[in-house]
Motif scaffolding. Structure first.
Motif, PDB file in Angstrom:
ATOM      1  N   PHE A 125      -5.487   3.023  10.907  1.00 61.67           N
ATOM      2  CA  PHE A 125      -4.933   3.372   9.614  1.00 61.67           C
ATOM      3  C   PHE A 125      -3.374   2.006   9.850  1.00 61.67           C
ATOM      4  CE2 PHE A 125      -1.972   4.186   6.665  1.00 61.67           C
ATOM      5  CZ  PHE A 125      -3.070   4.149   5.187  1.00 61.67           C
ATOM      6  N   LEU A 139      -0.205   4.907  -0.684  1.00 59.62           N
ATOM      7  CA  LEU A 139      -2.075   5.305   0.056  1.00 59.62           C
ATOM      8  C   LEU A 139      -0.624   6.247   1.744  1.00 59.62           C
ATOM      9  CD1 LEU A 139      -4.477   5.304   0.961  1.00 59.62           C
ATOM     10  CD2 LEU A 139      -4.161   2.872   1.239  1.00 59.62           C
ATOM     11  N   ASN A 168       1.048  -0.954   0.449  1.00 58.20           N
ATOM     12  CA  ASN A 168      -0.140  -0.441   0.119  1.00 58.20           C
ATOM     13  C   ASN A 168       1.160   1.238   0.268  1.00 58.20           C
ATOM     14  OD1 ASN A 168      -3.182  -1.491   0.607  1.00 58.20           O
ATOM     15  ND2 ASN A 168      -1.492  -2.328   1.892  1.00 58.20           N
ATOM     16  N   GLU A 189      -8.041  -3.784   5.095  1.00 66.86           N
ATOM     17  CA  GLU A 189      -8.171  -2.292   3.462  1.00 66.86           C
ATOM     18  C   GLU A 189      -7.934  -1.255   5.055  1.00 66.86           C
ATOM     19  OE1 GLU A 189     -11.313  -3.020   1.042  1.00 66.86           O
ATOM     20  OE2 GLU A 189     -10.564  -4.502   0.235  1.00 66.86           O
ATOM     21  N   SER A 206      -8.240   3.325   4.037  1.00 67.48           N
ATOM     22  CA  SER A 206      -8.226   4.442   3.029  1.00 67.48           C
ATOM     23  C   SER A 206      -7.690   5.795   3.907  1.00 67.48           C
ATOM     24  CB  SER A 206      -9.449   4.745   2.560  1.00 67.48           C
ATOM     25  OG  SER A 206     -10.193   4.999   3.547  1.00 67.48           O
ATOM     26  N   PHE A 207      -8.076   6.980   3.797  1.00 73.22           N
ATOM     27  CA  PHE A 207      -7.810   8.149   3.651  1.00 73.22           C
ATOM     28  C   PHE A 207      -9.024   8.396   4.646  1.00 73.22           C
ATOM     29  CE2 PHE A 207      -5.641   8.835   0.839  1.00 73.22           C
ATOM     30  CZ  PHE A 207      -3.979  10.307   0.734  1.00 73.22           C
ATOM     31  N   ASP A 208     -10.191   7.775   4.877  1.00 80.39           N
ATOM     32  CA  ASP A 208     -11.529   8.233   5.289  1.00 80.39           C
ATOM     33  C   ASP A 208     -11.080   7.447   6.673  1.00 80.39           C
ATOM     34  OD1 ASP A 208     -13.835   8.946   5.993  1.00 80.39           O
ATOM     35  OD2 ASP A 208     -14.428   6.844   6.049  1.00 80.39           O
ATOM     36  N   THR A 209     -10.045   6.709   7.272  1.00 79.23           N
ATOM     37  CA  THR A 209     -10.157   5.568   8.522  1.00 79.23           C
ATOM     38  C   THR A 209      -9.510   6.214   9.379  1.00 79.23           C
ATOM     39  OG1 THR A 209      -9.113   3.994   6.700  1.00 79.23           O
ATOM     40  CG2 THR A 209      -9.198   3.494   9.085  1.00 79.23           C
TER      41      THR A 209
END
Length: 210
Positions: free
Chosen positions: A59, A21, A18, A68, A70-73
């Motif tokens: 995260f 990310l 990742n 998994e 993401s930025f939202d995490t």
């Protein structure tokens, strides 16, 4: 419990899978903390940094565990139940500061004792702010030297980061370290449960911490 080399390898593999990310999330969090700190002369950073760092921990923990993220995490997990996370983080900082007044060594020792507090606040959503500190102390009893050695293992990377004016920190060392320390928490938590040092009921907030 997995050893230092095994934890770092799993963390590195998760980082590589990742890569962009991880780099992007770390850059965004760093920029937000810097901007808020400069605009509010540090006051805003004191309020927002705990949630941003806890979100980053969640995260990194998800990636280490093979899940998994993401930025939202970072934002959804960091700012969820905001008051509890802020209170727990500030409680940890207060006690670390008070111990540091007794000279440097006691402060350093206690900082390792409290080190899992931000991870517990993010991972164990029903644990009270003050109880997160108590659980960290219990889980780290007899393991502070272990974490200290893990920190030392990144000293060379940190020196190299300085020589590259922080570029290596941004594109490699920072995300790699975040995944590693999240991995240490995951392994220490699993070991503490297996050893009976903590229970599932305590980590779920069902049982009061004494």
């Amino acid at each position: 419990m997995k050893n230092r080399v095994e934890i770092k390898q799993i963390a590195k593999d998760a980082f590589y899978r990742n890569y962009w990310l991880c780099v992007g999330v770390n850059v965004v969090v760093s920029i937000l903390i810097g901007v808020v700190s400069s605009i509010t002369f540090g006051i805003g950073a004191l309020i927002l940094t705990p949630s941003l760092l806890i979100g980053l921990n969640v995260f990194s923990l998800a990636l280490y565990n093979g899940g998994e993220a993401s930025f939202d995490t970072v934002f959804s997990q960091g700012f969820d139940n905001f008051g509890r996370k802020l209170g727990g983080f500030l409680w940890m900082m207060l006690f670390s500061y008070l111990w540091s007044l007794l000279f440097v060594i006691p402060g350093i020792v206690k900082s390792f004792s409290y080190a899992l507090t931000p991870y517990i606040l993010g991972d164990c959503k029903n644990v009270r702010a003050q109880d997160a500190l108590k659980l960290s102390m219990r889980m780290m009893k007899g393991h502070k030297g272990e974490l200290f050695v893990l920190c030392l293992s990144f000293l060379g990377w940190q020196l190299l980061s300085g020589l590259t004016f922080g570029l290596l920190q941004i594109f490699y060392v920072g995300p790699y370290m975040n995944n590693t320390f999240a991995g240490y928490y995951a392994e220490r938590k699993a070991a503490a449960l297996a050893e009976g040092v903590v229970t599932e009921a305590e980590l779920s907030g069902e049982t009061p911490i004494v």
